[in-house]
Design a protein around this motif. Structure first.
Motif, PDB file in Angstrom:
ATOM      1  N   GLU A 135      36.197  56.230  38.616  1.00  0.00           N
ATOM      2  CA  GLU A 135      36.019  54.910  38.875  1.00  0.00           C
ATOM      3  C   GLU A 135      35.553  54.866  40.460  1.00  0.00           C
ATOM      4  N   TYR A 136      36.328  55.939  41.222  1.00  0.00           N
ATOM      5  CA  TYR A 136      35.946  55.952  42.618  1.00  0.00           C
ATOM      6  C   TYR A 136      34.410  56.541  42.867  1.00  0.00           C
ATOM      7  N   ALA A 137      34.243  57.543  41.927  1.00  0.00           N
ATOM      8  CA  ALA A 137      32.910  58.233  42.034  1.00  0.00           C
ATOM      9  C   ALA A 137      31.788  57.331  41.616  1.00  0.00           C
ATOM     10  N   LYS A 138      31.902  56.456  40.912  1.00  0.00           N
ATOM     11  CA  LYS A 138      30.929  55.806  40.216  1.00  0.00           C
ATOM     12  C   LYS A 138      30.684  54.509  41.395  1.00  0.00           C
ATOM     13  N   THR A 139      31.576  53.988  41.964  1.00  0.00           N
ATOM     14  CA  THR A 139      31.658  53.136  43.098  1.00  0.00           C
ATOM     15  C   THR A 139      30.934  53.680  44.117  1.00  0.00           C
TER      16      THR A 139
END
Length: 169
Positions: A135-139
């Motif tokens: 989720e943080y990588a995508k963001t």
């Protein structure tokens, strides 16, 4: 008896309110301590990686963090820039990138125990996906305004430094 009961209820509510305020202040102070340690570490880490400047600053945007057993994993985007008095608010060196930092918490203090940057070039996106939870990588990958937001924060720090220098001159 009703008066005493009302008095106790009011006193109890005041105590709850005060406890909530102090808890909020403690969390704010804790976040400030963590941010200061992160910035200090990144400035020290980058001092020899870029052209030498009179003053260096770092600002960051945290996408998320996880805490477990006194360890805090921080997933963020960092902007580092170096400035000289004679060139004023024009950066002379710097860079920006996603960063993973692991901190060890000891009371009110933090210590960086791990620091990772993504690889450059073709491996950039792949290395972010390995460093950050999905989720943080995508963001991080899709955040097109990260540098603009951070640049405003940087300008505030630099302008404060320049105004302090003017007071000394």
């Amino acid at each position: 008896m009703k008066t005493v009961s009302k008095y106790c209820c009011v006193l109890f509510m005041i105590l709850l309110l005060l406890n909530g305020c102090s808890s909020s202040q403690e969390k704010k102070k804790d976040a400030e301590n963590m941010d200061k340690e992160i910035s200090k570490y990144i400035i020290d880490h980058n001092k020899n990686a870029y052209v030498e400047t009179e003053k260096q600053f770092e600002v960051h945007k945290i996408y998320g963090k996880t805490e477990k057993k006194g360890m805090v994993d921080v997933y963020m985007y960092s902007l580092y820039e170096g400035y000289n008095h004679e060139t004023m608010a024009k950066p002379q060196s710097g860079g920006s990138r996603p960063v993973f930092i692991r901190l060890q918490k000891d009371g009110e203090k933090y210590k960086v125990i791990d620091y990772k940057e993504p690889k450059s070039g073709e491996s950039f996106v792949t290395s972010i996906k390995k460093m950050f939870p999905s989720e943080y990588a995508k963001t991080t990958i899709n955040d097109s305004d990260k540098a603009k937001d951070l640049q405003k924060m940087m300008e505030k720090k630099v302008n404060k430094w320049l105004s302090e220098l003017k007071k000394v001159d």
